[in-house]
Design a protein around this motif. Structure first.
Motif, PDB file in Angstrom:
ATOM      1  N   ASN A   2       4.966   0.964   6.196  1.00  0.00           N
ATOM      2  CA  ASN A   2       5.590   0.999   7.466  1.00  0.00           C
ATOM      3  C   ASN A   2       5.720   2.265   8.216  1.00  0.00           C
ATOM      4  N   ASN A 113      12.589  -6.479  -3.967  1.00  0.00           N
ATOM      5  CA  ASN A 113      11.396  -5.684  -3.680  1.00  0.00           C
ATOM      6  C   ASN A 113      11.086  -4.701  -4.796  1.00  0.00           C
ATOM      7  N   ASN A 160       8.688 -10.282   4.223  1.00  0.00           N
ATOM      8  CA  ASN A 160       8.240  -9.208   3.353  1.00  0.00           C
ATOM      9  C   ASN A 160       8.669  -9.414   1.905  1.00  0.00           C
ATOM     10  N   PHE A 208       9.640 -10.758  10.659  1.00  0.00           N
ATOM     11  CA  PHE A 208      10.359 -10.387   9.449  1.00  0.00           C
ATOM     12  C   PHE A 208      11.385 -11.467   9.105  1.00  0.00           C
ATOM     13  N   ASP A 221       4.460  -4.897  10.284  1.00  0.00           N
ATOM     14  CA  ASP A 221       4.654  -4.744   8.854  1.00  0.00           C
ATOM     15  C   ASP A 221       4.770  -6.101   8.169  1.00  0.00           C
ATOM     16  N   ALA A 222       5.569  -6.977   8.763  1.00  0.00           N
ATOM     17  CA  ALA A 222       5.711  -8.326   8.217  1.00  0.00           C
ATOM     18  C   ALA A 222       4.399  -9.094   8.304  1.00  0.00           C
ATOM     19  N   ALA A 225       2.179  -8.007   5.440  1.00  0.00           N
ATOM     20  CA  ALA A 225       2.720  -8.629   4.236  1.00  0.00           C
ATOM     21  C   ALA A 225       2.447 -10.123   4.226  1.00  0.00           C
ATOM     22  N   ASN A 292       1.876   1.563   8.005  1.00  0.00           N
ATOM     23  CA  ASN A 292       1.537   0.202   8.415  1.00  0.00           C
ATOM     24  C   ASN A 292       0.045   0.046   8.687  1.00  0.00           C
ATOM     25  N   ASP A 295      -1.489  -0.554   5.385  1.00  0.00           N
ATOM     26  CA  ASP A 295      -1.231  -1.932   4.975  1.00  0.00           C
ATOM     27  C   ASP A 295      -2.118  -2.912   5.723  1.00  0.00           C
ATOM     28  N   TRP A 396       9.483   0.528   3.334  1.00  0.00           N
ATOM     29  CA  TRP A 396      10.325   0.042   2.242  1.00  0.00           C
ATOM     30  C   TRP A 396      11.452   0.972   1.910  1.00  0.00           C
ATOM     31  N   PHE A 411       6.983  -4.388   3.352  1.00  0.00           N
ATOM     32  CA  PHE A 411       5.811  -5.054   2.836  1.00  0.00           C
ATOM     33  C   PHE A 411       5.455  -4.735   1.379  1.00  0.00           C
TER      34      PHE A 411
END
Length: 422
Positions: A2, A113, A160, A208, A221-222, A225, A292, A295, A396, A411
């Motif tokens: 992120n 997480n 996430n 999210f 980000d979500a 994920a 991000n 990711d 995170w 994520f």
């Protein structure tokens, strides 16, 4: 992963400015969590990085171990022992426990997480079946009635957290669709966060969580994920089969595969203009979002092949080395995982040896010492940045604070089946 890469003080100040909601009943006040001084030198305790691990110790350690494993490096037993030593007796992991001789209690802020990331790392390395089994049992015990997971046990499900637990399940050979609560499995929960293909900037994305009005708002980000979770992938994944350009398609309730394609299409559109994602917090100007973007590279490659991630990968190779050096081991790990997913060379990532740089932030791996002068220099620089967080893990670190208060992003996911759970 992120966006908000900042010191703990800055993150807490941001929470105050935003105006956080009340913490879930199951979560303790972050101020009650023990604070630890930074390590005197990289790896002196077995932990990667020198910054205070209060909010991200287990997360960054897990990513570092996974990244080393994918690069063919055997981590130091000291580093693995540090991670296993963080586990509570009930199987859960908190972001960090300063005194592991003291049993976990109701004030210990365990979360899904940290636990799911530790599962993936320890399973990939092998030899810690009892730790993994205990952690999986705990994760299953805190599954919500909608089939998903929230950041804290008992908290509302989010994309996430549900995705990272899916990654832990699939990495260990479990089938997420068979892990159900009240007839709902993790995929059922994950798809509730998928936005339809309306003609707006949120088309195909994942949210999210619903906002206070119940609306789903696109979150990059979500979305990264969500793509991996819908595909049943985790933190470590390789490129999927080559496919045409992902398009967002509505056809009633989407299948997992279509939801992943829709999310990939959203990410591709968001990356098209600059080759990277952007972030802003508190009204500040947009900034490149390196975490991000990394990711997104993993998600795009997993969904449609490495060529779908070529643009943002090239941007990271050109621009991300300085960010990783300033952010710490989890940032190096994210870039290594992006390289792994696309078949790029992590030892020559835009001229940077990511593996040597990561190794320099912790205890020397088995069979060798850090000799790369640039990596050693990066480690020295890191020791001078104790006021910065090791937030390459993306959102995170920030999520660990923020989700407790009802705001968030984040994520993660994956691994290899070296041993199946019974």
């Amino acid at each position: 992963m992120n966006v908000r890469r900042r010191s703990s003080a800055a993150a807490l100040a941001a929470i105050a400015v935003i105006g956080a909601a009340a913490a879930p009943a199951a979560a303790a006040d972050p101020s009650s969590s023990p604070s630890a001084p930074a390590a005197k030198s990289p790896g002196s305790s077995g932990l990667y990085g020198t910054a205070d691990p209060q909010y991200d110790g287990v997360w960054r350690q897990s990513l570092a171990l996974l990244a080393q494993d994918t690069a063919g490096v055997t981590p130091s037993p000291k580093a693995v022992d540090w991670l296993t030593g963080q586990q509570c007796a009930n199987g859960a992991f908190a972001p960090f426990r300063a005194d592991t001789a003291k049993p976990c209690d109701a004030k210990t802020m365990v979360d899904t997480n940290s636990t799911a990331a530790a599962v993936q790392a320890l399973w990939a390395l092998g030899g810690r079946g009892d730790v993994v089994e205990s952690a999986l049992t705990w994760l299953k015990s805190v599954q919500n009635k909608d089939g998903g997971w929230g950041y804290t046990p008992g908290g509302p499900s989010d994309a996430n957290s549900t995705a990272v637990v899916i990654g832990a399940l699939t990495a260990t050979g479990s089938k997420p669709e068979q892990v159900a609560k009240d007839g709902k499995d993790p995929y059922d929960a994950l798809l509730t966060f998928a936005l339809p293909c309306a003609k707006d900037k949120g088309a195909g994305a994942f949210a999210f969580q619903p906002d206070k009005d119940g609306k789903l708002l696109a979150n990059a980000d979500a979305t990264a994920a969500g793509v991996l979770g819908a595909l049943g992938k985790g933190l470590v994944t390789e490129a999927g089969a080559k496919s045409g350009a992902a398009t967002c398609t509505d056809a009633g309730k989407p299948t997992r595969e279509q939801a992943a394609a829709n999310g990939a299409a959203h990410l591709a559109d968001a990356l098209a203009e600059d080759g990277h994602l952007k972030s802003a917090l508190g009204g500040s100007a947009d900034q490149p979002d390196y975490g991000n973007t990394a990711d997104a590279v993993v998600a795009l490659a997993a969904q449609g092949g490495a060529d779908k991630a070529a643009g943002p990968l090239a941007w990271l190779e050109k621009n991300a080395a300085k960010w990783a050096g300033e952010s710490g081991p989890a940032a190096y790990a994210q870039l290594i995982l992006a390289a792994h997913a696309t078949g790029a060379d992590p030892r020559d990532f835009g001229g940077t040896d990511l593996v040597a740089a990561l190794n320099a932030t912790g205890p020397s791996p088995q069979g060798g010492k850090v000799t790369d002068s640039a990596a050693a220099s990066d480690a020295d620089d890191a020791k001078e940045k104790d006021d910065k967080d090791d937030s390459g893990f993306g959102v995170w670190w920030f999520v660990g604070v923020c989700l407790v208060f009802g705001i968030g992003v984040g994520f993660l996911l994956s691994g290899r089946n070296k041993k199946r759970q019974p």
